[in-house]
Design an enzyme around this catalytic site. Structure first.
Site, PDB file in Angstrom:
ATOM      1  CE  LYS A  79      -1.563  -1.051   3.992  1.00 37.32           C
ATOM      2  NZ  LYS A  79      -1.382  -1.832   4.805  1.00 37.32           N
ATOM      3  NE  ARG A 135      -3.280  -1.076  10.749  1.00 36.81           N
ATOM      4  CZ  ARG A 135      -2.125   0.104   9.661  1.00 36.81           C
ATOM      5  NH1 ARG A 135      -2.753   0.912   9.620  1.00 36.81           N
ATOM      6  NH2 ARG A 135      -1.187  -1.546   8.694  1.00 36.81           N
ATOM      7  NE  ARG A 168       8.086  -2.826   5.756  1.00 35.79           N
ATOM      8  CZ  ARG A 168       6.884  -3.084   6.043  1.00 35.79           C
ATOM      9  NH1 ARG A 168       5.966  -2.100   5.132  1.00 35.79           N
ATOM     10  NH2 ARG A 168       5.626  -3.700   7.265  1.00 35.79           N
ATOM     11  NE  ARG A 226       7.482  -0.234   9.926  1.00 37.12           N
ATOM     12  CZ  ARG A 226       6.311  -0.386   9.748  1.00 37.12           C
ATOM     13  NH1 ARG A 226       6.350  -0.091   7.777  1.00 37.12           N
ATOM     14  NH2 ARG A 226       5.170  -0.526   9.329  1.00 37.12           N
ATOM     15  NE  ARG A 233       2.640  -4.072  11.677  1.00 36.63           N
ATOM     16  CZ  ARG A 233       3.973  -4.279  10.899  1.00 36.63           C
ATOM     17  NH1 ARG A 233       4.937  -4.708  10.221  1.00 36.63           N
ATOM     18  NH2 ARG A 233       3.428  -3.749   9.370  1.00 36.63           N
TER      19      ARG A 233
HETATM   20  P1  AMP Z   1       1.334   1.322   9.204  1.00 36.02           P
HETATM   21  O1  AMP Z   1       3.388   1.449   8.994  1.00 36.02           O
HETATM   22  O2  AMP Z   1       0.601   1.559   8.792  1.00 36.02           O
HETATM   23  O3  AMP Z   1       1.842  -0.408   8.943  1.00 36.02           O
HETATM   24  O4  AMP Z   1       1.871   1.215  10.707  1.00 36.02           O
HETATM   25  C1  AMP Z   1       2.802   0.692  11.966  1.00 36.02           C
HETATM   26  C2  AMP Z   1       1.686   0.913  13.040  1.00 36.02           C
HETATM   27  O5  AMP Z   1       1.416   1.974  13.379  1.00 36.02           O
HETATM   28  C3  AMP Z   1       0.494  -0.376  13.691  1.00 36.02           C
HETATM   29  O6  AMP Z   1       1.357  -1.478  13.166  1.00 36.02           O
HETATM   30  C4  AMP Z   1      -0.277   0.713  14.261  1.00 36.02           C
HETATM   31  O7  AMP Z   1       1.045  -0.142  15.211  1.00 36.02           O
HETATM   32  C5  AMP Z   1      -0.479   2.164  13.685  1.00 36.02           C
HETATM   33  N1  AMP Z   1      -1.472   3.244  13.224  1.00 36.02           N
HETATM   34  C6  AMP Z   1      -1.339   3.317  12.122  1.00 36.02           C
HETATM   35  N2  AMP Z   1      -1.845   2.611  11.187  1.00 36.02           N
HETATM   36  C7  AMP Z   1      -2.960   2.677  12.198  1.00 36.02           C
HETATM   37  C8  AMP Z   1      -4.569   2.786  12.242  1.00 36.02           C
HETATM   38  N3  AMP Z   1      -5.037   4.097  11.417  1.00 36.02           N
HETATM   39  N4  AMP Z   1      -4.908   2.191  13.403  1.00 36.02           N
HETATM   40  C9  AMP Z   1      -4.294   2.197  14.482  1.00 36.02           C
HETATM   41  N5  AMP Z   1      -3.035   1.911  14.589  1.00 36.02           N
HETATM   42  C10 AMP Z   1      -1.895   2.053  13.184  1.00 36.02           C
END
Ligand code: AMP
Length: 187
Positions: free
Chosen positions: A13, A88, A127, A133, A144
C-alpha cells in the site's frame, strides 16, 4: 477523489500509494508514517503511540481520528486524498465516513491489495533488513497480522456493503501492480 488503500501489512500500500498520489497530484494520509515521525521527534503523540506500535498492536481509534481530522482539514487535502494504512477498524471507517460527509465528500474508491500471508512475511523480512523498523521483528509481525485479521479484515465487508471494493492482485512487479491500480482508478 478520495481513495482508500486496504490490505495487510506488507501488501504494498505504501509503495503504490506514493505512486498514485504523485500521479493524481493529491496528498496521501499515511497514519503509520505520521506516527513514526511523531515517535522520532518525541512529540506527545509519539510518546503515547511508541510502545503500542512497537508491540504490533493498533493505536487507539481516538488518536487515529485526531490525526485524520487534522490532515483532512489541510487545504492541500481539499481536492482529495489517498488513505494509506487508515482505516484499520470499523469505528475508524465510520469516523472517516462522518468526517468526509461533513465536508460534503465521500470515499470514491476502495482498493484492496490482495496478497498471501506467505508473500507478506517474505516482504516484511526484506523490509526489516533495509529499514530496520522495530515492528517488523517476527513477534510484532505476528501481532500485526492478527490485528489485521481480527480488526481490519472486517472493514472490507463494511465497504463492500456500502459501494463496493475493487480487488487488486498485489503480486508481481511494482510496475505491474501500479498498472492494475491505474486501470482501477481510471487514470
Ligand atoms: P503501518 O506503517 O501502516 O504498518 O503502521 C505501523 C503501526 O502504526 C501499526 O502497526 C499501528 O501500531 C500504528 N497504526 C498506523 N495506522 C493505524 C491505524 N489506522 N489504526 C491503528 N493503528 C495504526
Amino acid at each position: 477523489m478520495n481513495i482508500i488503500l486496504l490490505g495487510p501489512p506488507g501488501a504494498g500500500k505504501g509503495t503504490q500509494g506514493v505512486l498514485l498520489a504523485e500521479r493524481l497530484g493529491i496528498p496521501k494520509i499515511a497514519t503509520g508514517d505520521l506516527l513514526r515521525d511523531a515517535v522520532k521527534h518525541g512529540t506527545p503523540l509519539g510518546l503515547k503511540a511508541k510502545a503500542v506500535m512497537e508491540s504490533g498492536a493498533l493505536v487507539s481509534d481516538d488518536i487515529i481520528m485526531g490525526i485524520v481530522g487534522e490532515e483532512l482539514a489541510k487545504p492541500a487535502s481539499s481536492r482529495g486524498v489517498i488513505f494509506d494504512g487508515v482505516v484499520r477498524t470499523i469505528p475508524q471507517a465510520e469516523g472517516v465516513a462522518r468526517l468526509l460527509d461533513g465536508m460534503g465528500r465521500k470515499m470514491d474508491l476502495v482498493l484492496f491489495f490482495d496478497v498471501t500471508d506467505q508473500e507478506v512475511l517474505s516482504r516484511i523480512e526484506k523490509r526489516r533488513t533495509i529499514e530496520g523498523r522495530a515492528d517488523d521483528d517476527p513477534t510484532a509481525v505476528q501481532r500485526r497480522l492478527t490485528a489485521y485479521r481480527e480488526q481490519t479484515a472486517p472493514v472490507l465487508d463494511w465497504y463492500e456493503a456500502r459501494g463496493g471494493v475493487t480487488r487488486i492482485p498485489a503480486v508481481g512487479s511494482v510496475e505491474a501492480i501500479a498498472d492494475r491500480v491505474r486501470k482501477a482508478v481510471g487514470r
